[in-house]
Design a protein around this motif. Sequence first.
Motif, PDB file in Angstrom:
ATOM      1  N   ALA A   1      41.566  33.311  45.625  1.00 22.24           N
ATOM      2  CA  ALA A   1      42.638  33.989  44.759  1.00 22.24           C
ATOM      3  C   ALA A   1      43.409  33.240  43.693  1.00 22.24           C
ATOM      4  O   ALA A   1      43.320  31.642  43.305  1.00 22.24           O
ATOM      5  CB  ALA A   1      43.849  33.989  45.370  1.00 22.24           C
TER       6      ALA A   1
ATOM      7  N   LEU B   1      40.485  34.443  50.834  1.00 19.57           N
ATOM      8  CA  LEU B   1      40.817  34.980  49.824  1.00 19.57           C
ATOM      9  C   LEU B   1      41.889  33.811  49.362  1.00 19.57           C
ATOM     10  O   LEU B   1      42.284  34.332  48.127  1.00 19.57           O
ATOM     11  CB  LEU B   1      41.448  35.303  50.757  1.00 19.57           C
TER      12      LEU B   1
ATOM     13  N   VAL C   1      48.351  38.424  49.989  1.00 13.82           N
ATOM     14  CA  VAL C   1      46.335  38.160  48.634  1.00 13.82           C
ATOM     15  C   VAL C   1      46.459  39.334  48.448  1.00 13.82           C
ATOM     16  O   VAL C   1      46.459  40.513  48.939  1.00 13.82           O
ATOM     17  CB  VAL C   1      45.993  37.581  49.159  1.00 13.82           C
TER      18      VAL C   1
ATOM     19  N   SER D   1      49.369  33.547  40.367  1.00 16.59           N
ATOM     20  CA  SER D   1      50.192  34.467  40.270  1.00 16.59           C
ATOM     21  C   SER D   1      51.075  35.416  39.742  1.00 16.59           C
ATOM     22  O   SER D   1      51.090  36.735  39.684  1.00 16.59           O
ATOM     23  CB  SER D   1      49.368  34.643  41.689  1.00 16.59           C
TER      24      SER D   1
ATOM     25  N   ASP E   1      44.293  42.413  45.696  1.00 17.56           N
ATOM     26  CA  ASP E   1      43.385  42.164  44.499  1.00 17.56           C
ATOM     27  C   ASP E   1      44.185  42.869  43.179  1.00 17.56           C
ATOM     28  O   ASP E   1      45.500  43.370  43.249  1.00 17.56           O
ATOM     29  CB  ASP E   1      42.791  43.823  45.452  1.00 17.56           C
ATOM     30  N   GLU E   2      43.745  42.711  42.330  1.00 15.75           N
ATOM     31  CA  GLU E   2      44.361  42.767  40.868  1.00 15.75           C
ATOM     32  C   GLU E   2      44.577  44.060  40.643  1.00 15.75           C
ATOM     33  O   GLU E   2      45.728  44.632  40.316  1.00 15.75           O
ATOM     34  CB  GLU E   2      43.790  41.888  39.480  1.00 15.75           C
TER      35      GLU E   2
ATOM     36  N   GLN F   1      49.817  35.951  46.023  1.00 15.86           N
ATOM     37  CA  GLN F   1      48.565  35.564  45.120  1.00 15.86           C
ATOM     38  C   GLN F   1      48.005  36.706  44.855  1.00 15.86           C
ATOM     39  O   GLN F   1      47.963  37.050  45.780  1.00 15.86           O
ATOM     40  CB  GLN F   1      47.399  34.159  45.747  1.00 15.86           C
ATOM     41  N   ILE F   2      47.366  36.217  43.519  1.00 14.92           N
ATOM     42  CA  ILE F   2      46.661  37.486  43.014  1.00 14.92           C
ATOM     43  C   ILE F   2      44.395  37.191  43.485  1.00 14.92           C
ATOM     44  O   ILE F   2      44.352  36.617  42.021  1.00 14.92           O
ATOM     45  CB  ILE F   2      47.097  38.179  42.239  1.00 14.92           C
ATOM     46  N   LEU F   3      44.379  37.526  43.233  1.00 14.73           N
ATOM     47  CA  LEU F   3      42.904  38.015  43.339  1.00 14.73           C
ATOM     48  C   LEU F   3      41.951  38.403  42.194  1.00 14.73           C
ATOM     49  O   LEU F   3      42.101  39.298  42.145  1.00 14.73           O
ATOM     50  CB  LEU F   3      42.072  38.804  45.219  1.00 14.73           C
ATOM     51  N   THR F   4      41.958  38.014  41.078  1.00 12.57           N
ATOM     52  CA  THR F   4      41.634  38.412  39.910  1.00 12.57           C
ATOM     53  C   THR F   4      39.904  39.678  40.203  1.00 12.57           C
ATOM     54  O   THR F   4      39.555  38.771  40.422  1.00 12.57           O
ATOM     55  CB  THR F   4      42.120  37.639  38.623  1.00 12.57           C
TER      56      THR F   4
END
Length: 278
Positions: free
Chosen positions: A261, A257, A166, A267, A168-169, A201-204
């Motif tokens: 995400a 998370l 995961v 993502s 962060d953006e 995965q991206i946590l926007t």
Amino acid sequence: MTGSPTVRRRRLAAALRRLREQTGMTADQAAKEVGISKSAISRIENAQVSVMPPVARGLLELYGVEGEEVDALVQVARDARKRGWWQAYDDVLPDWFEVYVGLEAEASEIRAFEPQLIPGLLQTADYARAVIRAEHPDAPGDEVDRRVELRMRRQNSDTPPKLWVVLDEAALRRPVGGAEVFAAQLRRLVEEADRPGRTIQILTFGAGEYGSMGSAFSVLTFPEPADPGVVYVETRAGSLYLEGQQVREYSRVFEHLVATAASARESRDLIQGAIDEL
């Protein structure tokens, strides 16, 4: 790259500690019986040092272990004293990180959260070089090259672990190494997202606040039930290795998370979008 001596040392340490505690014997008593110091017992049981096979045998017999079980655990002691491939990089590998590389070499799954950077197992050589130069601004070029070589070597396992990351953006927006290097890194990330055994995965930014916002961590699990999971948390001064209840706590944080995400498919599109914007 299987059969990590670091994992073997950790397995034997846990077994020796458990067996001693089952007998009701203190570390001081056990140390006196086999002719070593109490501090040596402590270092052995905390996997800080490898135990000599004769000492391992003496402890096992002291704890009432017999027959094939003794032979099996003494063999673990022998295996734990072998050199891992990463020890060829002792010149650039600090002790606190050597433990992690040894664990990583035998992990069956790694779940990692990174708030700022692409994790080392997914970095291109040029991206890694830029990160390492920033972290070690006074290091000579040959040392930087060795550190990059080590990071690339870690990616070439014959039995790579499942990797669930995961990010962060922010990691998609910080142009580490400049636009060209960063674009190549993001393309690598898309390729990794399409590989079996890889989940990214991206946590926007739109997700707002979330747990562990400023703290990267990895949760490692292993194929053998005798090797319990471990959490790795790196700091500027060193690292922490957490076990037991803390593994469960960090696993719950990671699950949160993942739920917060964007999905893996979304993502991938976000990463591609970041490439298109460069």
